[in-house]
Motif scaffolding. Structure first.
Motif: not given
Ligand SMILES: [Zn+2]
Length: 300
Positions: A42-47, A49-51, A62-67
């Motif tokens: 779970p990405c805390i920035k994107c709030d 679960i992300t890839k 690293s989060c694929d969406r926000c890094g």
């Molecule tokens: Zn993210």
């Protein structure tokens, strides 16, 4: 397929299995990541679960969406350690693989690290091997309580009057788990609170005839005694053979790894290690994995 998986779980986890499953640090890190985040990170920035992808030459994803970066080792004994994860996992494997424990000296030899590093690694792993506060026994369950002495400077001094020894009190549920703890003395003020902390009320508590245990009757326990002096401890059901079995396992192991006074302050950790192993002696999960799961928890 399913049957095969069960079979492989019941088998011993050999050093060959270890090398195959954990060939390098990236694989170890991925195992940690998958164990800690079984449903994805779970990405805390994107709030949500992300890839995520592995960051090259770092222990992070690293989060694929926000890094945003995530460190699976954060908070664990593995975090910010310069020792490779494969060495750490191998240390866990070694510690779990013998019934009676293993010395830092052997880890030093096997990993080619300094004794200090080997000792610290074992110490940190050991410090994670604590159990839940769940009590033993319950109404009608048989629990044995007894004390033992560790670390005499001279041989042959035994019994409750011995000086220079550390006193440990333990409780074991028959066919179940053990809990053991260092106590300052063998008076009721030490023994009774230990039983109340670790054993459910209305359990049938078996002890020897040491007087302080008589107080247990005032605390909603049934109490049965056996007489050690007269070697009658297997007459009927009143015996303390289970806890004595644990003491001999503990003492046999400590003989190889514990050097008396110098490490007395760490003795509780050693006791916890032996109890942790004892409490999983009938598990189908390989001991190594039980140890490894435990090390993924946050250090307090
Ligand atoms: Zn993210």
């Amino acid at each position: 397929m399913r049957k095969q998986q069960v079979k492989s779980l019941m088998q011993k986890f050999t050093v060959k299995d270890f090398r195959k499953q954990f060939p390098n640090d990236d694989v170890c890190l991925e195992w940690l990541k998958d164990f800690i985040y079984p449903d994805g990170i779970p990405c805390i920035k994107c709030d949500k679960i992300t890839k995520h992808h592995k960051v090259a030459s770092r222990k992070s994803y690293s989060c694929d969406r926000c890094g945003h970066h995530v460190h699976p080792t954060a908070g664990t004994i593995y975090h910010k350690s310069s020792t490779p994860l494969t060495d750490w996992f191998y240390a866990v494997f070694l510690m779990a693989s013998t019934r009676c424990g293993i010395s830092a000296k052997q880890l030093e030899r096997e990993l080619g690290v300094t004794y200090k590093t080997a000792w610290r690694m074992f110490h940190q792993i050991r410090s994670m091997l604590t159990e839940s506060d769940d009590k033993l026994g319950g109404e009608g369950s048989m629990v044995e309580v007894d004390e033992t002495y560790i670390g005499a400077r001279r041989k042959g001094i035994t019994g409750r009057g011995a000086k220079d020894k550390t006193i440990i009190v333990g409780a074991v549920e028959r066919k179940g788990s053990v809990k053991a703890k260092i106590v300052p003395n063998t008076k009721a003020e030490s023994l009774v609170p230990f039983v109340r902390e670790t054993v459910e009320q209305l359990s049938i508590v078996h002890t020897d005839e040491w007087r302080p245990y008589r107080h247990l009757l005032n605390h909603r326990y049934y109490h049965e005694t056996s007489n050690h002096g007269h070697k009658q401890w297997v007459v009927g059901e009143s015996h303390t053979n289970s806890i004595e079995g644990f003491w001999s396992l503990l003492k046999g192991g400590l003989r190889g790894v514990y050097k008396g006074r110098a490490t007395r302050k760490y003795l509780q950790n050693y006791i916890n290690e032996y109890a942790f192993r004892y409490n999983r002696r009938h598990d189908q999960t390989p001991m190594f994995l039980s140890f490894l799961f435990q090390t993924t928890q946050s250090v307090d």
